[in-house]
Design an enzyme around this catalytic site. Sequence first.
Site, PDB file in Angstrom:
ATOM      1  N   TYR A  48     -12.330  -2.835  -2.968  1.00 24.46           N
ATOM      2  CA  TYR A  48     -12.841  -2.858  -1.595  1.00 24.46           C
ATOM      3  C   TYR A  48     -14.372  -2.788  -1.557  1.00 24.46           C
ATOM      4  O   TYR A  48     -14.942  -2.307  -0.572  1.00 24.46           O
ATOM      5  CB  TYR A  48     -12.239  -1.696  -0.801  1.00 24.46           C
ATOM      6  CG  TYR A  48     -10.814  -1.972  -0.333  1.00 24.46           C
ATOM      7  CD1 TYR A  48     -10.483  -3.157   0.324  1.00 24.46           C
ATOM      8  CD2 TYR A  48      -9.797  -1.031  -0.521  1.00 24.46           C
ATOM      9  CE1 TYR A  48      -9.177  -3.411   0.759  1.00 24.46           C
ATOM     10  CE2 TYR A  48      -8.493  -1.278  -0.073  1.00 24.46           C
ATOM     11  CZ  TYR A  48      -8.199  -2.469   0.562  1.00 24.46           C
ATOM     12  OH  TYR A  48      -6.914  -2.710   1.006  1.00 24.46           O
ATOM     13  N   GLU A  66      -9.652 -10.368  -7.743  1.00 24.13           N
ATOM     14  CA  GLU A  66      -8.703  -9.255  -7.598  1.00 24.13           C
ATOM     15  C   GLU A  66      -7.623  -9.300  -8.683  1.00 24.13           C
ATOM     16  O   GLU A  66      -7.227  -8.271  -9.223  1.00 24.13           O
ATOM     17  CB  GLU A  66      -8.074  -9.281  -6.200  1.00 24.13           C
ATOM     18  CG  GLU A  66      -9.082  -8.947  -5.107  1.00 24.13           C
ATOM     19  CD  GLU A  66      -8.535  -9.142  -3.694  1.00 24.13           C
ATOM     20  OE1 GLU A  66      -7.330  -9.462  -3.543  1.00 24.13           O
ATOM     21  OE2 GLU A  66      -9.309  -8.983  -2.734  1.00 24.13           O
ATOM     22  N   HIS A 105      -1.691  -5.450   1.389  1.00 22.72           N
ATOM     23  CA  HIS A 105      -2.961  -6.138   1.147  1.00 22.72           C
ATOM     24  C   HIS A 105      -2.680  -7.569   0.713  1.00 22.72           C
ATOM     25  O   HIS A 105      -1.725  -7.808  -0.030  1.00 22.72           O
ATOM     26  CB  HIS A 105      -3.769  -5.447   0.041  1.00 22.72           C
ATOM     27  CG  HIS A 105      -4.882  -6.311  -0.491  1.00 22.72           C
ATOM     28  ND1 HIS A 105      -6.083  -6.453   0.172  1.00 22.72           N
ATOM     29  CD2 HIS A 105      -4.941  -7.136  -1.569  1.00 22.72           C
ATOM     30  CE1 HIS A 105      -6.848  -7.309  -0.497  1.00 22.72           C
ATOM     31  NE2 HIS A 105      -6.169  -7.734  -1.560  1.00 22.72           N
ATOM     32  N   ASN A 152      -1.742  -0.228   7.335  1.00 16.86           N
ATOM     33  CA  ASN A 152      -1.224  -1.570   7.636  1.00 16.86           C
ATOM     34  C   ASN A 152      -0.385  -2.181   6.501  1.00 16.86           C
ATOM     35  O   ASN A 152      -0.264  -3.395   6.369  1.00 16.86           O
ATOM     36  CB  ASN A 152      -2.349  -2.498   8.109  1.00 16.86           C
ATOM     37  CG  ASN A 152      -3.459  -2.638   7.087  1.00 16.86           C
ATOM     38  OD1 ASN A 152      -3.369  -2.131   5.967  1.00 16.86           O
ATOM     39  ND2 ASN A 152      -4.513  -3.344   7.457  1.00 16.86           N
ATOM     40  N   LYS A 186       0.850  -1.203   0.000  1.00 17.94           N
ATOM     41  CA  LYS A 186       0.000   0.000   0.000  1.00 17.94           C
ATOM     42  C   LYS A 186       0.884   1.251   0.000  1.00 17.94           C
ATOM     43  O   LYS A 186       2.102   1.165   0.221  1.00 17.94           O
ATOM     44  CB  LYS A 186      -0.912  -0.061   1.227  1.00 17.94           C
ATOM     45  CG  LYS A 186      -1.863  -1.270   1.221  1.00 17.94           C
ATOM     46  CD  LYS A 186      -2.751  -1.252   2.451  1.00 17.94           C
ATOM     47  CE  LYS A 186      -3.729  -2.407   2.456  1.00 17.94           C
ATOM     48  NZ  LYS A 186      -4.684  -2.320   3.584  1.00 17.94           N
TER      49      LYS A 186
HETATM   50  N1  LIG Z   1     -11.360   0.701  11.254  1.00 14.40           N
HETATM   51  C1  LIG Z   1     -10.591   0.964  10.201  1.00 14.40           C
HETATM   52  N2  LIG Z   1     -10.093   2.192  10.108  1.00 14.40           N
HETATM   53  C2  LIG Z   1      -9.312   2.505   9.045  1.00 14.40           C
HETATM   54  N3  LIG Z   1      -8.982   1.677   8.074  1.00 14.40           N
HETATM   55  C3  LIG Z   1      -9.456   0.445   8.144  1.00 14.40           C
HETATM   56  C4  LIG Z   1     -10.280   0.021   9.216  1.00 14.40           C
HETATM   57  N4  LIG Z   1     -10.602  -1.241   9.013  1.00 14.40           N
HETATM   58  C5  LIG Z   1      -9.992  -1.576   7.886  1.00 14.40           C
HETATM   59  N5  LIG Z   1      -9.303  -0.571   7.367  1.00 14.40           N
HETATM   60  C6  LIG Z   1      -8.528  -0.548   6.178  1.00 14.40           C
HETATM   61  O1  LIG Z   1      -9.233  -1.213   5.178  1.00 14.40           O
HETATM   62  C7  LIG Z   1      -8.486  -2.278   4.686  1.00 14.40           C
HETATM   63  C8  LIG Z   1      -9.390  -3.352   4.252  1.00 14.40           C
HETATM   64  O2  LIG Z   1     -10.001  -3.925   5.357  1.00 14.40           O
HETATM   65  P1  LIG Z   1     -10.178  -5.429   5.387  1.00 14.40           P
HETATM   66  O3  LIG Z   1     -11.206  -5.718   6.429  1.00 14.40           O
HETATM   67  O4  LIG Z   1     -10.338  -5.984   4.020  1.00 14.40           O
HETATM   68  O5  LIG Z   1      -8.765  -5.798   5.981  1.00 14.40           O
HETATM   69  P2  LIG Z   1      -7.712  -6.717   5.347  1.00 14.40           P
HETATM   70  O6  LIG Z   1      -8.373  -7.734   4.494  1.00 14.40           O
HETATM   71  O7  LIG Z   1      -6.821  -7.188   6.449  1.00 14.40           O
HETATM   72  O8  LIG Z   1      -6.885  -5.692   4.488  1.00 14.40           O
HETATM   73  P3  LIG Z   1      -6.686  -5.751   2.960  1.00 14.40           P
HETATM   74  O9  LIG Z   1      -8.030  -6.053   2.369  1.00 14.40           O
HETATM   75  O10 LIG Z   1      -6.208  -4.369   2.668  1.00 14.40           O
HETATM   76  O11 LIG Z   1      -5.678  -6.829   2.804  1.00 14.40           O
HETATM   77  C9  LIG Z   1      -7.545  -2.655   5.803  1.00 14.40           C
HETATM   78  O12 LIG Z   1      -6.387  -3.292   5.372  1.00 14.40           O
HETATM   79  C10 LIG Z   1      -7.243  -1.322   6.381  1.00 14.40           C
HETATM   80  O13 LIG Z   1      -6.216  -0.678   5.670  1.00 14.40           O
HETATM   81  N1  LIG Z   2      -9.302   3.015   9.416  1.00 15.67           N
HETATM   82  C1  LIG Z   2      -9.690   1.731   9.432  1.00 15.67           C
HETATM   83  N2  LIG Z   2      -9.329   0.944   8.436  1.00 15.67           N
HETATM   84  C2  LIG Z   2      -9.717  -0.345   8.454  1.00 15.67           C
HETATM   85  C3  LIG Z   2     -10.488  -0.905   9.488  1.00 15.67           C
HETATM   86  N3  LIG Z   2     -10.725  -2.212   9.210  1.00 15.67           N
HETATM   87  C4  LIG Z   2     -10.113  -2.433   8.061  1.00 15.67           C
HETATM   88  N4  LIG Z   2      -9.513  -1.328   7.609  1.00 15.67           N
HETATM   89  C5  LIG Z   2      -8.769  -1.170   6.409  1.00 15.67           C
HETATM   90  C6  LIG Z   2      -7.438  -1.839   6.586  1.00 15.67           C
HETATM   91  C7  LIG Z   2      -7.611  -3.155   5.885  1.00 15.67           C
HETATM   92  O1  LIG Z   2      -6.390  -3.676   5.476  1.00 15.67           O
HETATM   93  C8  LIG Z   2      -8.516  -2.772   4.790  1.00 15.67           C
HETATM   94  C9  LIG Z   2      -9.228  -3.917   4.231  1.00 15.67           C
HETATM   95  O2  LIG Z   2      -9.951  -4.538   5.239  1.00 15.67           O
HETATM   96  P1  LIG Z   2     -10.134  -6.114   5.255  1.00 15.67           P
HETATM   97  O3  LIG Z   2     -10.185  -6.594   3.878  1.00 15.67           O
HETATM   98  O4  LIG Z   2     -11.247  -6.417   6.199  1.00 15.67           O
HETATM   99  O5  LIG Z   2      -8.833  -6.582   5.981  1.00 15.67           O
HETATM  100  P2  LIG Z   2      -7.489  -7.139   5.327  1.00 15.67           P
HETATM  101  O6  LIG Z   2      -7.949  -8.061   4.285  1.00 15.67           O
HETATM  102  O7  LIG Z   2      -6.747  -5.939   4.808  1.00 15.67           O
HETATM  103  O8  LIG Z   2      -6.785  -7.797   6.465  1.00 15.67           O
HETATM  104  O9  LIG Z   2      -9.401  -1.827   5.356  1.00 15.67           O
HETATM  105  C10 LIG Z   2     -10.872  -0.052  10.536  1.00 15.67           C
HETATM  106  O10 LIG Z   2     -11.559  -0.453  11.481  1.00 15.67           O
HETATM  107  N5  LIG Z   2     -10.440   1.257  10.462  1.00 15.67           N
HETATM  108 MG   LIG Z   3      -9.340  -7.510   2.927  1.00 11.62          MG
END
Ligand SMILES: Nc1ncnc2c1ncn2[C@@H]1O[C@H](COP(=O)(O)OP(=O)(O)OP(=O)(O)O)[C@@H](O)[C@H]1O
Ligand SMILES: Nc1nc2c(ncn2[C@H]2C[C@H](O)[C@@H](COP(=O)(O)OP(=O)(O)O)O2)c(=O)[nH]1
Ligand SMILES: [Mg+2]
Length: 190
Positions: free
Chosen positions: A89, A166, A155, A152, A49
């Site tokens: 997303y 994706e 992805h 974080n 990212k």
């Molecule tokens: N509460 C959150 N506040 C801010 N950003 C969040 C929050 N939750 C998730 N994100 C962001 O959204 C991304 C997508 O959330 P998701 O739940 O898919 O997490 P993820 O699957 O772990 O991450 P990713 O999809 O980016 O690999 C998260 O990686 C994070 O960067």
């Molecule tokens: N600010 C914020 N970002 C969040 C939060 N939960 C998830 N994200 C962001 C970080 C995740 O990497 C990203 C994608 O969420 P995800 O697909 O549920 O998790 P992940 O697949 O990235 O692990 O969204 C969240 O609670 N707050």
């Molecule tokens: Mg995710």
Amino acid sequence: GIKKQRCTCIILFHNNPTFQHLSCAFRSLVFCLVTALQNARERTLIAVKPDGVQRRLVGQIIQRFEQRGFKLVGLKMVQASHGILSEHYGELRTKPFFQSLLTYMSSGPVVVMVWEGHNVVQASRKMVGQTNPAEAPAGTIRGDFSVHVSRNVVHASDSQEGAQKEIQLWFQGKDLLDWDCCDQIYTIEV
Ligand SMILES: Nc1ncnc2c1ncn2[C@@H]1O[C@H](COP(=O)(O)OP(=O)(O)OP(=O)(O)O)[C@@H](O)[C@H]1O
Ligand SMILES: Nc1nc2c(ncn2[C@H]2C[C@H](O)[C@@H](COP(=O)(O)OP(=O)(O)O)O2)c(=O)[nH]1
Ligand SMILES: [Mg+2]
């Protein structure tokens, strides 16, 4: 994905007249070999990212996937648009942080990659760690390089179906290279 491939494989080897005359044991052996090779072709989408790119973590992240034994089959650096990101997303559309997520993800270049190998989807989720870095153990990418859920670093696709969608969203088929990795027989049993 894999189940469909297995079915295709079974149909190929059990219904194809070319293979009817072969002994049952030999057909089973060929079937096992093909199944192992197909499993080894599982693919996932990993993206560094904008925070990971800005913090010069791309090399270390690539290194972890290489050293684990996975094969890089696609790689590009892109300035992602809100369009592609809202599709990527899509499942988070109703979340309160959705807009800030898109703003952050489009704030600078991302490095998008496709990695291939045995069980790569599940293994890479483990290597990446929990979404919230506070819960990600040391040793994972998020646990080693990040502190806040909104920054974080990386992805990783969370299922084989998600990975396929994706990969199609971010890459054209012609940009994924099917190359022979000379150490493959040392990383999986074929
Ligand atoms: N509460 C959150 N506040 C801010 N950003 C969040 C929050 N939750 C998730 N994100 C962001 O959204 C991304 C997508 O959330 P998701 O739940 O898919 O997490 P993820 O699957 O772990 O991450 P990713 O999809 O980016 O690999 C998260 O990686 C994070 O960067
Ligand atoms: N600010 C914020 N970002 C969040 C939060 N939960 C998830 N994200 C962001 C970080 C995740 O990497 C990203 C994608 O969420 P995800 O697909 O549920 O998790 P992940 O697949 O990235 O692990 O969204 C969240 O609670 N707050
Ligand atoms: Mg995710």
